[in-house]
Scaffold this motif. Structure first.
Motif, mmCIF file in Angstrom:
data_model
loop_
_atom_site.group_PDB
_atom_site.id
_atom_site.type_symbol
_atom_site.label_atom_id
_atom_site.label_comp_id
_atom_site.label_asym_id
_atom_site.label_seq_id
_atom_site.Cartn_x
_atom_site.Cartn_y
_atom_site.Cartn_z
ATOM 1 N N TYR A 242 0.806 -1.224 0.000
ATOM 2 C CA TYR A 242 0.000 0.000 0.000
ATOM 3 C C TYR A 242 0.840 1.275 0.000
ATOM 4 N N PHE A 243 2.104 1.190 -0.376
ATOM 5 C CA PHE A 243 2.906 2.408 -0.502
ATOM 6 C C PHE A 243 2.321 3.254 -1.638
ATOM 7 N N SER A 244 2.425 4.572 -1.513
ATOM 8 C CA SER A 244 1.986 5.457 -2.596
ATOM 9 C C SER A 244 2.957 5.338 -3.761
ATOM 10 N N GLN A 245 2.480 4.833 -4.893
ATOM 11 C CA GLN A 245 3.339 4.710 -6.072
ATOM 12 C C GLN A 245 3.666 6.082 -6.655
ATOM 13 N N ASN A 246 2.734 7.020 -6.545
ATOM 14 C CA ASN A 246 2.972 8.383 -7.023
ATOM 15 C C ASN A 246 4.129 9.019 -6.255
ATOM 16 N N ASN A 247 4.050 8.973 -4.935
ATOM 17 C CA ASN A 247 5.097 9.593 -4.123
ATOM 18 C C ASN A 247 6.433 8.875 -4.273
ATOM 19 N N THR A 248 6.386 7.557 -4.343
ATOM 20 C CA THR A 248 7.617 6.784 -4.487
ATOM 21 C C THR A 248 8.335 7.141 -5.787
ATOM 22 N N ALA A 249 7.577 7.301 -6.865
ATOM 23 C CA ALA A 249 8.174 7.699 -8.155
ATOM 24 C C ALA A 249 8.848 9.059 -8.031
ATOM 25 N N TYR A 250 8.208 9.959 -7.317
ATOM 26 C CA TYR A 250 8.785 11.299 -7.101
ATOM 27 C C TYR A 250 10.099 11.188 -6.336
ATOM 28 N N TRP A 251 10.113 10.399 -5.271
ATOM 29 C CA TRP A 251 11.325 10.268 -4.452
ATOM 30 C C TRP A 251 12.454 9.567 -5.201
#
Length: 376
Positions: A242-251
């Motif tokens: 359930y990690f945010s894929q949007n935020n992870t891509a940004y990081w």
């Protein structure tokens, strides 16, 4: 993979702490949605990687969008971009918007993840922040949303004046009882030119207590870790899957396209941002002009940003990746400046990847600043 961020710059009322771009007048919402679609069309060839893996509706308050407006935006995206079948599509929502009818509309669209701006389950906190919802709506919206969505995140704010540790623990306990799989949690920050800052200056609200915020952060990390959440970024906690894929891509430095007034874009080399003014944004797009500015990032800019973002995440700063991306000079500088932080046990080196220690977590932004490369 790439992402699309869409900024919906409308809110029912202004939260006292918020410094994001928005308007409380929705008179031109329909026209602005048309211009969002036009911007999407004009910029369809801009991303270096064509596959879209994440779409994120932020704001403002995206849950103010009506079914037809959402459908229009999605139609434009899917006609002009290559969206993967498993794309994560998130919409930020306020609890007071999430009636069962509204949730059914969202569930019938292409949205598969909700981010609900709860902030607190206590009435006194919500009133202090001037939130549009009440505590009952916060609880009810989540219970309703769970009937239609599996992937749900909520926002919580700690360090609120008057919030003691017991109330903060109760907020977290309510979150766990509701079975929420992802939590984004932030310390209340006093931004310039906000109502909160003015109220504190006039003595109407007590100042934010940084020491109490640190205690709340420690309670947050211990409580969610014990409940099976992974602390994968300074402000984000997720159950496995359930990690945010949007935020992870940004990081991870992936490219993303920012659509709408004030929205930012990044392609790995340059950053672009749209004007933070709804009428001027509309006027420009009506003439098929893009109301944005561009900044070309230097090698040092990109190194400093890499360090700042990665130290906030579970991924850490890879010493070898620094050499590959930015050059031997930056690797040497990183190691030299990390030495004292390692000695103070604010950083740890695990398999040539630098991570902030538990001792240093609340100081991660300051630690990153100590590692920034300063041009002569």
């Amino acid at each position: 993979m790439s992402g699309i961020y869409i900024h919906i710059p409308f809110c029912k009322q202004a939260c006292h702490y918020c410094d994001f771009h928005f308007s409380t007048s929705v008179k031109k919402k329909g026209l602005l949605v048309e211009m969002l679609c036009r911007e999407l069309e004009l910029r369809k060839n801009e991303l270096p990687e064509k596959e879209i893996r994440t779409i994120y509706f932020g704001g403002g308050t995206p849950s103010l969008l009506e079914a037809g407006e959402l459908a229009k935006i999605f139609r434009t995206i899917f006609e002009n971009y290559e969206v993967t079948e498993d794309a994560e599509i998130t919409l930020e929502a306020n609890p007071d918007d999430l009636s069962e009818e509204k949730i059914e509309i969202l569930a019938a669209s292409k949205i598969n993840r909700l981010s609900i701006g709860v902030q607190s389950f206590f009435e006194e906190d919500l009133k202090l922040m001037n939130r549009a919802h009440n505590s009952g709506e916060a609880l009810e919206s989540i219970k309703l949303a769970k009937q239609y969505f599996d992937n749900i995140s909520i926002d919580l704010i700690y360090g609120i004046p008057g919030m003691d540790s017991e109330r903060w623990k109760e907020n977290l306990q309510t979150t766990l009882e509701l079975g929420i799989p992802h939590v984004s949690s932030y310390a209340l920050t006093v931004e310039p030119n906000t109502a909160l800052k003015k109220f504190i200056e006039k003595g109407k609200i007590k100042p934010v207590d940084d020491a109490m915020a640190k205690v709340h952060f420690e309670i947050l990390t211990e409580t969610l870790k014990s409940a099976g959440f992974e602390h994968y970024e300074f402000s984000n906690f997720g159950k496995p899957g359930y990690f945010s894929q949007n935020n992870t891509a940004y990081w991870l430095g992936k490219a993303y396209l920012g659509i709408g007034p004030s929205a930012h874009s990044y392609d790995g080399i340059s950053r672009k941002w749209n004007i933070s003014n709804n009428p001027l944004y509309i006027k420009a797009l009506e003439s098929n002009e893009l109301p944005l500015e561009t900044e070309e990032l230097s090698n040092t800019d990109r190194y400093n940003e890499y360090v700042m973002i990665r130290l906030r995440t579970k991924f850490g700063v890879s010493i070898e990746e620094v050499r590959e991306k930015f050059g031997a000079k930056y690797k040497k500088y990183l190691l030299e400046n990390a030495e004292i932080l390692l000695e103070k046990e604010l950083l740890k080196n695990e398999n040539e990847i630098l991570h902030v220690t538990e001792k240093g977590k609340f100081l991660s932004d300051g630690i990153a600043a100590d590692l920034f490369f300063l041009e002569e």
